[in-house]
Design a protein around this motif. Sequence first.
Motif, PDB file in Angstrom:
ATOM      1  N   GLU A 192       0.806  -1.311   0.023  1.00 43.13           N
ATOM      2  CA  GLU A 192      -0.080   0.058  -0.108  1.00 43.13           C
ATOM      3  C   GLU A 192       0.904   1.019  -0.064  1.00 43.13           C
ATOM      4  O   GLU A 192       0.542   2.237  -0.816  1.00 43.13           O
ATOM      5  N   GLN A 193       1.865   1.313   0.622  1.00 46.15           N
ATOM      6  CA  GLN A 193       2.817   2.433   0.859  1.00 46.15           C
ATOM      7  C   GLN A 193       3.476   2.947  -0.725  1.00 46.15           C
ATOM      8  O   GLN A 193       3.442   3.828  -1.032  1.00 46.15           O
ATOM      9  N   LEU A 194       4.103   1.718  -1.333  1.00 48.88           N
ATOM     10  CA  LEU A 194       4.646   1.931  -2.481  1.00 48.88           C
ATOM     11  C   LEU A 194       3.662   2.254  -3.519  1.00 48.88           C
ATOM     12  O   LEU A 194       4.099   3.227  -4.432  1.00 48.88           O
ATOM     13  N   ARG A 195       2.376   1.865  -3.686  1.00 51.98           N
ATOM     14  CA  ARG A 195       1.424   2.393  -4.625  1.00 51.98           C
ATOM     15  C   ARG A 195       1.255   3.738  -4.347  1.00 51.98           C
ATOM     16  O   ARG A 195       0.839   4.452  -5.300  1.00 51.98           O
ATOM     17  N   ARG A 196       1.115   4.070  -3.092  1.00 52.38           N
ATOM     18  CA  ARG A 196       0.659   5.735  -2.733  1.00 52.38           C
ATOM     19  C   ARG A 196       1.823   6.327  -3.243  1.00 52.38           C
ATOM     20  O   ARG A 196       1.692   7.526  -3.854  1.00 52.38           O
ATOM     21  N   TYR A 197       3.259   5.946  -3.166  1.00 52.56           N
ATOM     22  CA  TYR A 197       4.320   6.701  -3.565  1.00 52.56           C
ATOM     23  C   TYR A 197       4.202   6.846  -5.106  1.00 52.56           C
ATOM     24  O   TYR A 197       4.416   7.847  -5.802  1.00 52.56           O
ATOM     25  N   LEU A 198       3.850   5.623  -5.902  1.00 51.74           N
ATOM     26  CA  LEU A 198       3.726   5.710  -7.244  1.00 51.74           C
ATOM     27  C   LEU A 198       2.778   6.589  -7.786  1.00 51.74           C
ATOM     28  O   LEU A 198       2.998   7.343  -8.665  1.00 51.74           O
ATOM     29  N   HIS A 199       1.502   6.573  -7.024  1.00 52.46           N
ATOM     30  CA  HIS A 199       0.382   7.449  -7.540  1.00 52.46           C
ATOM     31  C   HIS A 199       0.824   8.956  -7.570  1.00 52.46           C
ATOM     32  O   HIS A 199       0.295   9.788  -8.233  1.00 52.46           O
ATOM     33  N   ARG A 200       1.581   9.262  -6.511  1.00 52.66           N
ATOM     34  CA  ARG A 200       1.850  10.643  -6.145  1.00 52.66           C
ATOM     35  C   ARG A 200       3.047  10.989  -7.165  1.00 52.66           C
ATOM     36  O   ARG A 200       2.857  12.212  -7.774  1.00 52.66           O
ATOM     37  N   LEU A 201       3.894  10.327  -7.380  1.00 51.21           N
ATOM     38  CA  LEU A 201       5.245  10.767  -8.194  1.00 51.21           C
ATOM     39  C   LEU A 201       4.748  10.357  -9.567  1.00 51.21           C
ATOM     40  O   LEU A 201       5.336  11.501 -10.460  1.00 51.21           O
ATOM     41  N   LEU A 202       4.135   9.333  -9.829  1.00 45.28           N
ATOM     42  CA  LEU A 202       3.613   9.448 -11.712  1.00 45.28           C
ATOM     43  C   LEU A 202       2.156   8.965 -11.669  1.00 45.28           C
ATOM     44  O   LEU A 202       1.753   7.837 -11.684  1.00 45.28           O
ATOM     45  N   PRO A 203       1.021  10.188 -11.575  1.00 43.01           N
ATOM     46  CA  PRO A 203      -0.192   9.758 -11.780  1.00 43.01           C
ATOM     47  C   PRO A 203      -0.447   9.120 -12.690  1.00 43.01           C
ATOM     48  O   PRO A 203      -0.033   9.471 -13.933  1.00 43.01           O
ATOM     49  N   PRO A 204      -1.317   7.923 -12.635  1.00 38.69           N
ATOM     50  CA  PRO A 204      -1.845   7.256 -13.785  1.00 38.69           C
ATOM     51  C   PRO A 204      -2.550   8.158 -14.999  1.00 38.69           C
ATOM     52  O   PRO A 204      -2.292   7.822 -16.124  1.00 38.69           O
ATOM     53  N   GLU A 205      -3.347   9.083 -14.724  1.00 35.36           N
ATOM     54  CA  GLU A 205      -4.111  10.089 -15.555  1.00 35.36           C
ATOM     55  C   GLU A 205      -3.056  10.642 -16.612  1.00 35.36           C
ATOM     56  O   GLU A 205      -3.468  11.048 -17.565  1.00 35.36           O
ATOM     57  N   ARG A 206      -1.804  10.949 -15.993  1.00 36.87           N
ATOM     58  CA  ARG A 206      -0.859  11.634 -17.014  1.00 36.87           C
ATOM     59  C   ARG A 206      -0.706  11.008 -18.278  1.00 36.87           C
ATOM     60  O   ARG A 206      -0.043  11.329 -19.042  1.00 36.87           O
ATOM     61  N   GLN A 207      -0.663   9.605 -18.088  1.00 33.90           N
ATOM     62  CA  GLN A 207      -0.468   8.662 -19.375  1.00 33.90           C
ATOM     63  C   GLN A 207      -1.213   9.008 -20.472  1.00 33.90           C
ATOM     64  O   GLN A 207      -0.814   8.986 -21.656  1.00 33.90           O
ATOM     65  N   ALA A 208      -2.437   9.452 -20.175  1.00 31.27           N
ATOM     66  CA  ALA A 208      -3.161  10.022 -21.416  1.00 31.27           C
ATOM     67  C   ALA A 208      -2.797  11.299 -22.206  1.00 31.27           C
ATOM     68  O   ALA A 208      -3.129  11.199 -23.310  1.00 31.27           O
ATOM     69  N   ALA A 209      -1.705  11.915 -21.560  1.00 32.74           N
ATOM     70  CA  ALA A 209      -1.294  12.972 -22.166  1.00 32.74           C
ATOM     71  C   ALA A 209       0.165  12.694 -22.871  1.00 32.74           C
ATOM     72  O   ALA A 209       0.912  13.529 -23.381  1.00 32.74           O
ATOM     73  N   ARG A 210       0.297  11.190 -23.181  1.00 33.48           N
ATOM     74  CA  ARG A 210       1.653  10.892 -23.527  1.00 33.48           C
ATOM     75  C   ARG A 210       1.918  11.657 -24.970  1.00 33.48           C
ATOM     76  O   ARG A 210       3.211  11.657 -25.416  1.00 33.48           O
TER      77      ARG A 210
END
Length: 383
Positions: free
Chosen positions: A137-155
């Motif tokens: 859970e902690q690592l998933r939270r870090y990933l979401h903060r550093l590289l939000p999944p929604e930003r992939q839509a703007a690739r």
Amino acid sequence: MRIILVTGLGGAGRTTVAAATALAEARAGRRVLLVSEDAEGVEDTGGSAGHGDLRVLRPEPAADFRREFLALQARSGTALDLLGAAPFEDAELTELPGSRPFALLRALREAAGGDHELAVVDLPPLPEALALLALPEQLRRYLHRLLPPERQAARALRPMLAQLAGVPMPAQWLYGTTARWEAELAAVQAVVEDPATTVRLVLEPGPAATRALRTARLGLALHRLSLDAVVANRLLPAGSEDPWLAGLTAGQHRHLAELRAGAGDALHELPHLGRAPRGADDLALLAPARTGAAPAPVPEWTVEDRRDEDGVLVWHVPLPGAAKEELSLVRRGDELLLAAGPFRRNLPLPGALRRCTVTGAGLVDGDLRVRFTPDPGLWPRTS
């Protein structure tokens, strides 16, 4: 499928209890998987006569590290070639500190995907085990903060954004790797949080046992894990005429009484064999009570609507073993950062509380009660 996670104080015999539990369940007719690096006296039986269907999965941190490192190196091959980097070969890689927890988490995920009825997982000592179970859970939270999944839509916009900003934007391979890590961590977190996953705590009655039980109950409650049983291990026989042994036994049984008061019906007592356990026959003498058909439910974290007090909402978070002086609570947007003793966790607020202000908190009979009042404006940064 049921999963039992076995932990306890270092040297209390948790590995022996894990192996004995797995063997007893297999002999009772269940298909069992034992996950342990160190378990002795048990081996894959495949349903052989007298031992039942017991499989053993031994995590291999060194091999797991090499496999993951080489896979990452292969995915980054193009970038490494451009940099002129010389790739590593399997034979020259050495396991790095910190790789052991990840190998165990992968083994836990693998255990959840088998065709067995029960998996018994031998975890590290208590503090390390609680940190391990909180890690996905902690690592998933870090990933979401550093590289939000929604930003992939703007690739498709990244090249243009890179020119406008004058700095390079994250490459697609980084998002791909992040997505893979996210999927793996989510799978492990789902196993840990499954209602069929419980924790079995192994303690040797002594000065540290009661404190360890209190710490374990608090940490498990904070991460919403159910305590399956408390095993009091290596109990000395009472009634000895030897004054030295009688003194040891009396002291141990005083601490055992404290464990009984703290664990209640969840306490299982195992004898000291007078020697180190050797083989399946000794393990058969050390099996705790059979696993129940269904684990105890995890207490709900309820929200109470106190309309008689101007619509105040009270969030109930059960924290058995917590003390007021150990609690610290800070509001951060849609989360509460809760520190309880040596543990901390970011608690996502239920939807009803996200537009409210924290107006107080108190501990009542092991139940943290956080008070909120409706707030149509912005949330406070702290409480």
